[in-house]
Design a protein around this motif. Sequence first.
Motif, PDB file in Angstrom:
ATOM      1  N   PHE A   1    -103.377 -33.893 107.248  1.00 51.17           N
ATOM      2  CA  PHE A   1    -103.089 -33.713 105.824  1.00 51.17           C
ATOM      3  C   PHE A   1    -104.236 -32.991 105.135  1.00 51.17           C
TER       4      PHE A   1
ATOM      5  N   VAL B   1    -106.571 -32.884 101.548  1.00 51.06           N
ATOM      6  CA  VAL B   1    -106.980 -33.643 100.356  1.00 51.06           C
ATOM      7  C   VAL B   1    -107.692 -32.698  99.396  1.00 51.06           C
TER       8      VAL B   1
ATOM      9  N   ASN C   1     -99.708 -33.609 101.369  1.00 53.22           N
ATOM     10  CA  ASN C   1    -100.740 -33.318 100.365  1.00 53.22           C
ATOM     11  C   ASN C   1    -101.202 -34.588  99.667  1.00 53.22           C
ATOM     12  N   TYR C   2    -102.491 -34.828  99.737  1.00 50.11           N
ATOM     13  CA  TYR C   2    -103.076 -35.972  99.050  1.00 50.11           C
ATOM     14  C   TYR C   2    -104.112 -35.466  98.067  1.00 50.11           C
TER      15      TYR C   2
ATOM     16  N   ASP D   1     -97.715 -36.601  98.182  1.00 46.85           N
ATOM     17  CA  ASP D   1     -97.562 -37.693  99.139  1.00 46.85           C
ATOM     18  C   ASP D   1     -98.365 -38.917  98.744  1.00 46.85           C
ATOM     19  N   GLY D   2     -99.430 -38.706  97.992  1.00 44.76           N
ATOM     20  CA  GLY D   2    -100.212 -39.854  97.553  1.00 44.76           C
ATOM     21  C   GLY D   2    -101.484 -39.434  96.856  1.00 44.76           C
ATOM     22  N   PHE D   3    -102.103 -40.410  96.210  1.00 46.24           N
ATOM     23  CA  PHE D   3    -103.365 -40.179  95.502  1.00 46.24           C
ATOM     24  C   PHE D   3    -104.414 -41.131  96.048  1.00 46.24           C
ATOM     25  N   PHE D   4    -105.563 -40.579  96.440  1.00 46.56           N
ATOM     26  CA  PHE D   4    -106.688 -41.416  96.843  1.00 46.56           C
ATOM     27  C   PHE D   4    -107.516 -41.693  95.600  1.00 46.56           C
TER      28      PHE D   4
ATOM     29  N   LEU E   1    -102.243 -45.233 106.261  1.00 48.88           N
ATOM     30  CA  LEU E   1    -102.099 -43.800 106.031  1.00 48.88           C
ATOM     31  C   LEU E   1    -101.739 -43.077 107.320  1.00 48.88           C
TER      32      LEU E   1
END
Length: 466
Positions: A120, A122, A142-143, A211-214, A463
């Motif tokens: 992925f 970031v 995509n993060y 796809d998500g947020f860190f 993850l």
Amino acid sequence: MTMSDDNGVVHHVAMLPSAGMGHLTPFLRLATFFLNHNIKVTLITPHPTHTPSESQLLSRFQSSFPQVNQINFNVESSLSTQSPNSHIAIPYFQMIDDIRTFAAKALSHLLSSLSPPLSFFVFDYFMLSSVLSITQSLSLPNYVLFTSSASFFALFSYFSTLPSSLSEHETVEIQGIPPIPISSISPYLLAPNSIFKKVFIEDSSQITKFDGFFINTFEALEHQLLEAVNAGKVLPGMPPLLPFGPFVPCEFEKEGDQWRKPLKWLDDQPRGSVVFANFGSTTEFGWDQIREIADGLVRSGIRFLLVVKDKKYFNEDDKKEEAGLEEVLGYELVDRVRDKGLVMKEWVYQSGILSHEAIGGFLSHCGWNSIVEAAWNGVPIFGWPQRGDQKMNAEVVERSGWGTWNKNWGWIGERLVTGEEIGDAIKVFMNNESFKIKASKIKVAARKARSVGGDCEVTLHKLFQK
Ligand code: UDP
Ligand code: UDP
């Protein structure tokens, strides 16, 4: 050894930070976490960097982790071609724009040519919309690394659904989270024609496509916010908000021997006796305000370590220059601070200072990295937010009971906060036992989240299982 899944596929992550120490630092700390879990990392960074501190930090990172595939890209700004040697002459927003332009032009080819293929990508939330179409066309997960609090994330994610005339209201009400006073939202986000506001609306309207947020936070610090966002209360269809915090300061962040200087002075101070005053990498006070701060710290009667950064000016060669400490404070004040304080007018290794046992409190601008570093070390905060997300971050600290802030001190430059006000506030703050107890508890929880098998590792495993 590199982390691979059951089929022997090596995990490879590419990362693209935005400009500024407050953005680069968390990216490098997250990269270190990945590297320590045997994940291959490609780091893509702009050249030249926004500030010399960033390029120094990057080269120390590179020396510590030669296995990282580090790719520089040229920031082709009209300003940088005008003065190619003048390192810090590119204004912040120009730099962000240049990074976005680079992303649109070159990123697709670069990402698809990396080997082994990426698990992925970031990137920084400052370039959300510019990168989305690229990762989508490559079918690349995509993060986004959101470099602020979950509290500010909640506002950000909800932003495109807010009424346009926000400033007429007293608070913003978002389901599942505490009401946000309008006075805590940056004027840049409220002004009708602001660029910031436009970008926030544009970016937040795309939020469910990621796809998500860190995020650099942890349960004990922002439980309610994490729960509300992830339960879809703030916004239905929200991708997961993945807490990887607290990000831990790393060995490579120490610069030569310079970082030891304030620690030597702290060694001679009693345990918990010193208030540390530092306002991040970008806050530049006027000289009058700096003098009031120094005067206030002297008045408080508390020992102090103060770091000042004043407004730089351009010399004849178009280089930014700074005045000496005596010039900024005046000789009389320099004399008065000597008794109980140390004033430094240079970059210090903040994480090292916060971990020193002589530190008993932190007068902070509430940049999110600073808050998490204080939490990691169990240091109570007196917040003096200056801009952007900082008032909302200060509220996170106040809500969890390990610090406070003064709501009447305004945004940066709004008014001169006097030495008397600062002195009184610091005296009361440093004598508050409850802050100390709560801060110690936050520290224990922070360490637990980062322990072997703790929340961060659980998040990482989830993850990669995906
Ligand atoms: N920092 C530091 N020394 C300084 C000023 C800042 O080490 O003299 C570090 C600080 O520890 C933090 C980062 O720079 O990691 C600043 O990030 P933050 O989010 O706190 O504030 P910003 O600079 O983005 O406003
Ligand atoms: N700024 C910010 N966060 C950052 C860096 C800058 O809020 O991480 C602010 C900066 O302090 C200033 C504004 O953004 O108030 C515009 O910055 P400018 O273009 O003047 O850049 P400079 O060359 O002064 O850093």
